[in-house]
Design an enzyme around this catalytic site. Sequence first.
Site, PDB file in Angstrom:
ATOM      1  N   GLN A  34       0.807  -1.215   0.000  1.00 35.81           N
ATOM      2  CA  GLN A  34       0.000   0.000   0.000  1.00 35.81           C
ATOM      3  C   GLN A  34       0.845   1.273   0.000  1.00 35.81           C
ATOM      4  O   GLN A  34       0.346   2.354   0.290  1.00 35.81           O
ATOM      5  CB  GLN A  34      -0.971  -0.017   1.180  1.00 35.81           C
ATOM      6  CG  GLN A  34      -1.994  -1.133   1.021  1.00 35.81           C
ATOM      7  CD  GLN A  34      -3.062  -1.102   2.081  1.00 35.81           C
ATOM      8  OE1 GLN A  34      -3.184  -0.169   2.861  1.00 35.81           O
ATOM      9  NE2 GLN A  34      -3.888  -2.126   2.105  1.00 35.81           N
ATOM     10  N   CYS A  35       2.096   1.146  -0.346  1.00 40.35           N
ATOM     11  CA  CYS A  35       3.006   2.279  -0.445  1.00 40.35           C
ATOM     12  C   CYS A  35       2.771   2.987  -1.781  1.00 40.35           C
ATOM     13  O   CYS A  35       2.438   2.354  -2.776  1.00 40.35           O
ATOM     14  CB  CYS A  35       4.453   1.760  -0.366  1.00 40.35           C
ATOM     15  SG  CYS A  35       5.715   3.033  -0.526  1.00 40.35           S
ATOM     16  N   GLY A  36       2.960   4.290  -1.802  1.00 45.61           N
ATOM     17  CA  GLY A  36       2.862   5.044  -3.045  1.00 45.61           C
ATOM     18  C   GLY A  36       3.880   4.602  -4.078  1.00 45.61           C
ATOM     19  O   GLY A  36       3.723   4.869  -5.273  1.00 45.61           O
ATOM     20  N   LEU A  37       4.929   3.908  -3.635  1.00 47.62           N
ATOM     21  CA  LEU A  37       5.957   3.409  -4.547  1.00 47.62           C
ATOM     22  C   LEU A  37       5.675   1.973  -5.005  1.00 47.62           C
ATOM     23  O   LEU A  37       6.471   1.391  -5.744  1.00 47.62           O
ATOM     24  CB  LEU A  37       7.329   3.482  -3.867  1.00 47.62           C
ATOM     25  CG  LEU A  37       7.776   4.891  -3.457  1.00 47.62           C
ATOM     26  CD1 LEU A  37       9.038   4.825  -2.609  1.00 47.62           C
ATOM     27  CD2 LEU A  37       7.979   5.762  -4.674  1.00 47.62           C
ATOM     28  N   ALA A  38       4.538   1.417  -4.603  1.00 49.99           N
ATOM     29  CA  ALA A  38       4.202   0.035  -4.946  1.00 49.99           C
ATOM     30  C   ALA A  38       4.187  -0.252  -6.447  1.00 49.99           C
ATOM     31  O   ALA A  38       4.448  -1.392  -6.840  1.00 49.99           O
ATOM     32  CB  ALA A  38       2.866  -0.373  -4.314  1.00 49.99           C
TER      33      ALA A  38
END
Length: 156
Positions: A34-38
């Site tokens: 759920q990271c913006g970098l996923a």
Amino acid sequence: MNVYDFKVKTARGEQRSLAEYRGKVLLIVNTATQCGLAPQFKDLQRMHEKYQNEGLAILGFPCNQFADQEPVKDSEMAQTCQLNFGVTFPLHGKINVNGPDADPLYKYLKQEAPGFLGTRIKWNFTKFLVDAEGRVVKRFSPTTKPMKIEAQEKAK
């Protein structure tokens, strides 16, 4: 000491020796679904598909230490990453990368390749490149896209 001296927990809770990867180049990444970098999962998967037969192994280590961005249980991790990002490279059991409970592998990686914050991991998707001898070669920031790593390594 090198990376091959460590044992890690698989997503199924089994112990696995990193010595199984002896002779391979490793890209070790702390991940979070759920990271913006996923979206980097997709590029990591592309690298895995392109180079796995040439001796590259990408190893994901889910981490929930940054804004609770990895809420998925270990038992659901591989399935979630497969469904959402097409991931087939190995994902391990959830670990801590900072603090007193940091996984021993990550304590070693950070010691061998300190970053901008010294020995702390800044965020999810910090990447460590390990050569085929098990030595940590370089650390890449969370925002460094996997394809940029590929371009840098190919230019050498």
